[in-house]
Design a protein around this motif. Structure first.
Motif, PDB file in Angstrom:
ATOM      1  N   GLU A  39       0.853  -1.189   0.000  1.00  0.00           N
ATOM      2  CA  GLU A  39       0.000   0.000   0.000  1.00  0.00           C
ATOM      3  C   GLU A  39       0.888   1.237   0.000  1.00  0.00           C
ATOM      4  O   GLU A  39       2.005   1.221   0.512  1.00  0.00           O
ATOM      5  CB  GLU A  39      -0.909   0.015   1.227  1.00  0.00           C
ATOM      6  CG  GLU A  39      -1.953   1.096   1.189  1.00  0.00           C
ATOM      7  CD  GLU A  39      -2.979   0.975   2.294  1.00  0.00           C
ATOM      8  OE1 GLU A  39      -3.863   1.829   2.325  1.00  0.00           O
ATOM      9  OE2 GLU A  39      -2.905   0.053   3.127  1.00  0.00           O
ATOM     10  N   ARG A  40       0.379   2.292  -0.603  1.00  0.00           N
ATOM     11  CA  ARG A  40       1.046   3.592  -0.565  1.00  0.00           C
ATOM     12  C   ARG A  40       0.037   4.612  -0.074  1.00  0.00           C
ATOM     13  O   ARG A  40      -1.123   4.593  -0.466  1.00  0.00           O
ATOM     14  CB  ARG A  40       1.552   3.980  -1.949  1.00  0.00           C
ATOM     15  CG  ARG A  40       2.751   3.186  -2.370  1.00  0.00           C
ATOM     16  CD  ARG A  40       3.392   3.772  -3.626  1.00  0.00           C
ATOM     17  NE  ARG A  40       4.618   3.076  -3.928  1.00  0.00           N
ATOM     18  CZ  ARG A  40       4.697   1.950  -4.642  1.00  0.00           C
ATOM     19  NH1 ARG A  40       3.614   1.402  -5.137  1.00  0.00           N
ATOM     20  NH2 ARG A  40       5.865   1.368  -4.863  1.00  0.00           N
ATOM     21  N   GLU A  41       0.511   5.485   0.775  1.00  0.00           N
ATOM     22  CA  GLU A  41      -0.341   6.527   1.346  1.00  0.00           C
ATOM     23  C   GLU A  41       0.245   7.863   0.920  1.00  0.00           C
ATOM     24  O   GLU A  41       1.424   8.135   1.175  1.00  0.00           O
ATOM     25  CB  GLU A  41      -0.311   6.372   2.864  1.00  0.00           C
ATOM     26  CG  GLU A  41      -1.281   7.197   3.622  1.00  0.00           C
ATOM     27  CD  GLU A  41      -1.188   6.846   5.098  1.00  0.00           C
ATOM     28  OE1 GLU A  41      -0.347   7.458   5.797  1.00  0.00           O
ATOM     29  OE2 GLU A  41      -1.928   5.952   5.539  1.00  0.00           O
ATOM     30  N   TYR A  42      -0.553   8.683   0.266  1.00  0.00           N
ATOM     31  CA  TYR A  42      -0.094   9.981  -0.206  1.00  0.00           C
ATOM     32  C   TYR A  42      -0.628  11.065   0.724  1.00  0.00           C
ATOM     33  O   TYR A  42      -1.767  10.997   1.173  1.00  0.00           O
ATOM     34  CB  TYR A  42      -0.567  10.236  -1.634  1.00  0.00           C
ATOM     35  CG  TYR A  42       0.027   9.241  -2.608  1.00  0.00           C
ATOM     36  CD1 TYR A  42       1.268   9.481  -3.182  1.00  0.00           C
ATOM     37  CD2 TYR A  42      -0.644   8.067  -2.926  1.00  0.00           C
ATOM     38  CE1 TYR A  42       1.830   8.558  -4.059  1.00  0.00           C
ATOM     39  CE2 TYR A  42      -0.079   7.143  -3.800  1.00  0.00           C
ATOM     40  CZ  TYR A  42       1.147   7.403  -4.361  1.00  0.00           C
ATOM     41  OH  TYR A  42       1.702   6.493  -5.218  1.00  0.00           O
ATOM     42  N   TYR A  43       0.205  12.044   1.001  1.00  0.00           N
ATOM     43  CA  TYR A  43      -0.198  13.139   1.878  1.00  0.00           C
ATOM     44  C   TYR A  43       0.632  14.381   1.553  1.00  0.00           C
ATOM     45  O   TYR A  43       1.611  14.308   0.820  1.00  0.00           O
ATOM     46  CB  TYR A  43      -0.035  12.740   3.352  1.00  0.00           C
ATOM     47  CG  TYR A  43       1.392  12.458   3.774  1.00  0.00           C
ATOM     48  CD1 TYR A  43       2.171  13.435   4.385  1.00  0.00           C
ATOM     49  CD2 TYR A  43       1.975  11.204   3.541  1.00  0.00           C
ATOM     50  CE1 TYR A  43       3.486  13.178   4.759  1.00  0.00           C
ATOM     51  CE2 TYR A  43       3.285  10.945   3.911  1.00  0.00           C
ATOM     52  CZ  TYR A  43       4.022  11.931   4.522  1.00  0.00           C
ATOM     53  OH  TYR A  43       5.322  11.675   4.881  1.00  0.00           O
ATOM     54  N   ARG A  53       4.100   7.584   1.645  1.00  0.00           N
ATOM     55  CA  ARG A  53       4.513   6.674   2.714  1.00  0.00           C
ATOM     56  C   ARG A  53       4.251   5.267   2.209  1.00  0.00           C
ATOM     57  O   ARG A  53       3.126   4.935   1.831  1.00  0.00           O
ATOM     58  CB  ARG A  53       3.698   6.956   3.969  1.00  0.00           C
ATOM     59  CG  ARG A  53       4.036   6.064   5.108  1.00  0.00           C
ATOM     60  CD  ARG A  53       3.292   6.521   6.366  1.00  0.00           C
ATOM     61  NE  ARG A  53       3.339   5.440   7.305  1.00  0.00           N
ATOM     62  CZ  ARG A  53       2.283   4.855   7.828  1.00  0.00           C
ATOM     63  NH1 ARG A  53       1.078   5.278   7.536  1.00  0.00           N
ATOM     64  NH2 ARG A  53       2.419   3.854   8.655  1.00  0.00           N
TER      65      ARG A  53
END
Length: 88
Positions: A39-43, A53
């Motif tokens: 998974e990739r988390e964009y912020y 992340r």
């Protein structure tokens, strides 16, 4: 399930059922260790910059074995609709 325990100022625990596991990236080093990203988390970071992340298992001693286990869990959960004994 794949469970991630993240330390720091507090303990964060994330649980991923097999039907949510899709390996996005797999890296393997010469010694057989490596990373599995699912998974990739964009912020937005400081100054408004876009940051990413990566979420997964980093620094696995035997990354191929871990990837096979995750694949087995994912296939099983897709076939059964993600139901397991802990969901009852």
């Amino acid at each position: 399930r794949a469970i991630i325990f993240e330390g720091g100022r507090g303990m964060k625990v994330a649980s991923y059922r097999g039907d949510r596991l899709e390996i996005l990236e797999h890296t393997e080093r010469a010694d057989g260790s490596g990373d599995i990203i699912f998974e990739r988390e964009y912020y937005r970071g400081r100054k408004g910059r876009r940051r990413v992340r990566t979420i997964g298992f980093l620094g696995c001693p035997n990354v191929r074995e871990v990837e096979q286990m995750l694949g087995k869990i994912a296939r099983r959960d897709r076939e059964t609709g993600g139901a397991d004994a802990s969901d009852s």
